[in-house]
Write a protein that holds these residues in place. Structure first.
Motif, PDB file in Angstrom:
ATOM      1  N   LEU A  42      -4.106  -4.108   7.263  1.00 57.62           N
ATOM      2  CA  LEU A  42      -2.701  -4.434   7.482  1.00 57.62           C
ATOM      3  C   LEU A  42      -2.424  -4.667   8.965  1.00 57.62           C
ATOM      4  O   LEU A  42      -1.683  -5.586   9.333  1.00 57.62           O
ATOM      5  CB  LEU A  42      -1.803  -3.323   6.947  1.00 57.62           C
ATOM      6  N   ASP A  43      -3.011  -3.851   9.833  1.00 62.26           N
ATOM      7  CA  ASP A  43      -2.836  -4.034  11.271  1.00 62.26           C
ATOM      8  C   ASP A  43      -3.446  -5.349  11.734  1.00 62.26           C
ATOM      9  O   ASP A  43      -2.932  -6.004  12.641  1.00 62.26           O
ATOM     10  CB  ASP A  43      -3.477  -2.881  12.047  1.00 62.26           C
ATOM     11  N   GLU A  44      -4.551  -5.733  11.125  1.00 64.17           N
ATOM     12  CA  GLU A  44      -5.281  -6.919  11.585  1.00 64.17           C
ATOM     13  C   GLU A  44      -4.728  -8.226  11.037  1.00 64.17           C
ATOM     14  O   GLU A  44      -4.665  -9.225  11.765  1.00 64.17           O
ATOM     15  CB  GLU A  44      -6.756  -6.793  11.190  1.00 64.17           C
ATOM     16  N   CYS A  45      -4.325  -8.236   9.763  1.00 63.78           N
ATOM     17  CA  CYS A  45      -3.976  -9.524   9.151  1.00 63.78           C
ATOM     18  C   CYS A  45      -2.597  -9.554   8.512  1.00 63.78           C
ATOM     19  O   CYS A  45      -2.126 -10.628   8.110  1.00 63.78           O
ATOM     20  CB  CYS A  45      -5.027  -9.925   8.120  1.00 63.78           C
ATOM     21  N   GLY A  46      -1.916  -8.398   8.383  1.00 61.24           N
ATOM     22  CA  GLY A  46      -0.598  -8.383   7.765  1.00 61.24           C
ATOM     23  C   GLY A  46      -0.674  -8.333   6.254  1.00 61.24           C
ATOM     24  O   GLY A  46      -1.745  -8.457   5.644  1.00 61.24           O
ATOM     25  N   TYR A  47       0.491  -8.165   5.639  1.00 57.96           N
ATOM     26  CA  TYR A  47       0.536  -7.977   4.188  1.00 57.96           C
ATOM     27  C   TYR A  47       0.193  -9.244   3.418  1.00 57.96           C
ATOM     28  O   TYR A  47      -0.519  -9.206   2.417  1.00 57.96           O
ATOM     29  CB  TYR A  47       1.921  -7.481   3.780  1.00 57.96           C
ATOM     30  N   GLU A  48       0.688 -10.388   3.873  1.00 59.27           N
ATOM     31  CA  GLU A  48       0.483 -11.628   3.126  1.00 59.27           C
ATOM     32  C   GLU A  48      -0.994 -11.980   3.005  1.00 59.27           C
ATOM     33  O   GLU A  48      -1.429 -12.513   1.987  1.00 59.27           O
ATOM     34  CB  GLU A  48       1.259 -12.775   3.780  1.00 59.27           C
ATOM     35  N   GLU A  49      -1.769 -11.719   4.050  1.00 53.93           N
ATOM     36  CA  GLU A  49      -3.196 -12.059   4.037  1.00 53.93           C
ATOM     37  C   GLU A  49      -4.063 -10.951   3.454  1.00 53.93           C
ATOM     38  O   GLU A  49      -5.266 -11.149   3.262  1.00 53.93           O
ATOM     39  CB  GLU A  49      -3.664 -12.369   5.465  1.00 53.93           C
ATOM     40  N   LEU A  50      -3.467  -9.811   3.182  1.00 57.05           N
ATOM     41  CA  LEU A  50      -4.231  -8.699   2.611  1.00 57.05           C
ATOM     42  C   LEU A  50      -4.695  -9.055   1.203  1.00 57.05           C
ATOM     43  O   LEU A  50      -3.962  -9.672   0.432  1.00 57.05           O
ATOM     44  CB  LEU A  50      -3.353  -7.442   2.559  1.00 57.05           C
ATOM     45  N   SER A  51      -5.923  -8.682   0.868  1.00 64.33           N
ATOM     46  CA  SER A  51      -6.431  -8.895  -0.485  1.00 64.33           C
ATOM     47  C   SER A  51      -7.236  -7.685  -0.927  1.00 64.33           C
ATOM     48  O   SER A  51      -7.801  -6.951  -0.093  1.00 64.33           O
ATOM     49  CB  SER A  51      -7.315 -10.146  -0.557  1.00 64.33           C
ATOM     50  N   THR A  52      -7.279  -7.474  -2.217  1.00 60.57           N
ATOM     51  CA  THR A  52      -8.058  -6.356  -2.740  1.00 60.57           C
ATOM     52  C   THR A  52      -9.548  -6.552  -2.452  1.00 60.57           C
ATOM     53  O   THR A  52     -10.266  -5.580  -2.214  1.00 60.57           O
ATOM     54  CB  THR A  52      -7.833  -6.198  -4.248  1.00 60.57           C
ATOM     55  N   ARG A  53     -10.007  -7.808  -2.435  1.00 59.90           N
ATOM     56  CA  ARG A  53     -11.422  -8.061  -2.138  1.00 59.90           C
ATOM     57  C   ARG A  53     -11.752  -7.666  -0.700  1.00 59.90           C
ATOM     58  O   ARG A  53     -12.790  -7.044  -0.442  1.00 59.90           O
ATOM     59  CB  ARG A  53     -11.760  -9.539  -2.377  1.00 59.90           C
ATOM     60  N   ALA A  54     -10.861  -8.021   0.237  1.00 55.86           N
ATOM     61  CA  ALA A  54     -11.091  -7.648   1.634  1.00 55.86           C
ATOM     62  C   ALA A  54     -11.082  -6.127   1.796  1.00 55.86           C
ATOM     63  O   ALA A  54     -11.873  -5.575   2.568  1.00 55.86           O
ATOM     64  CB  ALA A  54     -10.028  -8.286   2.521  1.00 55.86           C
ATOM     65  N   VAL A  55     -10.213  -5.457   1.066  1.00 53.59           N
ATOM     66  CA  VAL A  55     -10.167  -3.991   1.128  1.00 53.59           C
ATOM     67  C   VAL A  55     -11.486  -3.407   0.613  1.00 53.59           C
ATOM     68  O   VAL A  55     -12.045  -2.486   1.218  1.00 53.59           O
ATOM     69  CB  VAL A  55      -8.975  -3.452   0.318  1.00 53.59           C
ATOM     70  N   ALA A  56     -11.988  -3.947  -0.495  1.00 53.42           N
ATOM     71  CA  ALA A  56     -13.244  -3.453  -1.054  1.00 53.42           C
ATOM     72  C   ALA A  56     -14.393  -3.642  -0.065  1.00 53.42           C
ATOM     73  O   ALA A  56     -15.221  -2.737   0.123  1.00 53.42           O
ATOM     74  CB  ALA A  56     -13.547  -4.167  -2.370  1.00 53.42           C
TER      75      ALA A  56
END
Length: 227
Positions: A42-56
């Motif tokens: 969230l700090d790096e890309c914000g909510y709109e660019e957040l994805s569950t795949r990136a989190v994994a």
């Protein structure tokens, strides 16, 4: 299979954000890594660019592990917001134990100081805090009401006061006001403008004095008559 061991506790609110509550230590640790990864992204890309795949990928877990706990990224971020509130309550509780009983100003300062500290240091908090800046979770659940309830429940034992509806309303107004003005402080200065924060402190002390100073006469909280 993971051995069943004592795991970190999860509040009822946190559990509602999860598809499945972890019952094993390894699962709880995996959930913590997922939420930590979400906060950093969230700090790096914000909510709109957040994805569950990136989190994994960031958490180094299979994508299925994310979906095991969360139906989508909104549920994931809602759980992060609730974890923020729980961490905030823990920090406040520890500091309240060191203030003089009845010193509501010191208690109020604890609430404000810890909120500002988390704004400055907690990953993802600048976007999510307690769930007030992005549309996550149940629209009918107002995070500032949860914060105000936490505030009331933690502070009133130090005041020898019953947490009645009037006091809860006063604390809700205080929380809403502080939230808005602290946001202003961080819009002016990404580190939080100290002069604005000092004004917030003065405003809260002045507003709460009427309700919390024991010998001060209280203005009746009655709505004006309708014309």
């Amino acid at each position: 299979m993971d051995p069943v061991t004592t795991t970190p506790s999860f509040s009822d609110q946190s559990a509602r954000s999860l598809r499945r509550t972890p019952v094993q230590r390894r699962s709880a640790e995996r959930l913590t890594r997922i939420l930590d990864a979400c906060a950093g992204l969230l700090d790096e890309c914000g909510y709109e660019e957040l994805s569950t795949r990136a989190v994994a990928l960031r958490a180094e877990v299979p994508i299925g592990s994310v979906y095991r706990f969360f139906s989508n990224k909104r549920a994931l971020v809602d759980a992060l917001a609730q974890r923020n509130l729980e961490h905030y309550a823990e920090r406040v509780t520890e500091r309240l134990g060191r203030i003089t009983e009845g010193d509501w100003r010191a208690g109020m300062d604890v609430f404000l100081d810890e909120y500002v500290a988390m704004k400055r240091t907690a990953p993802g908090f600048s976007l999510v805090d307690f769930g007030t800046q992005i549309p996550v979770g149940d629209p009918a659940s107002d995070p500032n009401h949860r914060v105000a309830d936490t505030f009331t429940d933690l502070l009133t034992p130090h005041l020898d006061r019953e947490p009645d509806d009037d006091l809860r309303r006063v604390f809700l107004v205080a929380v809403e006001t502080a939230d808005s003005l602290v946001r202003l402080a961080f819009r002016i200065d990404p580190a939080g403008d100290e002069r604005i924060i000092a004004e917030v402190r003065l405003l809260l002390h002045a507003y709460l004095a009427e309700s919390l100073d024991p010998r001060r006469p209280r203005t009746p909280r009655t709505p004006p008559a309708k014309l």
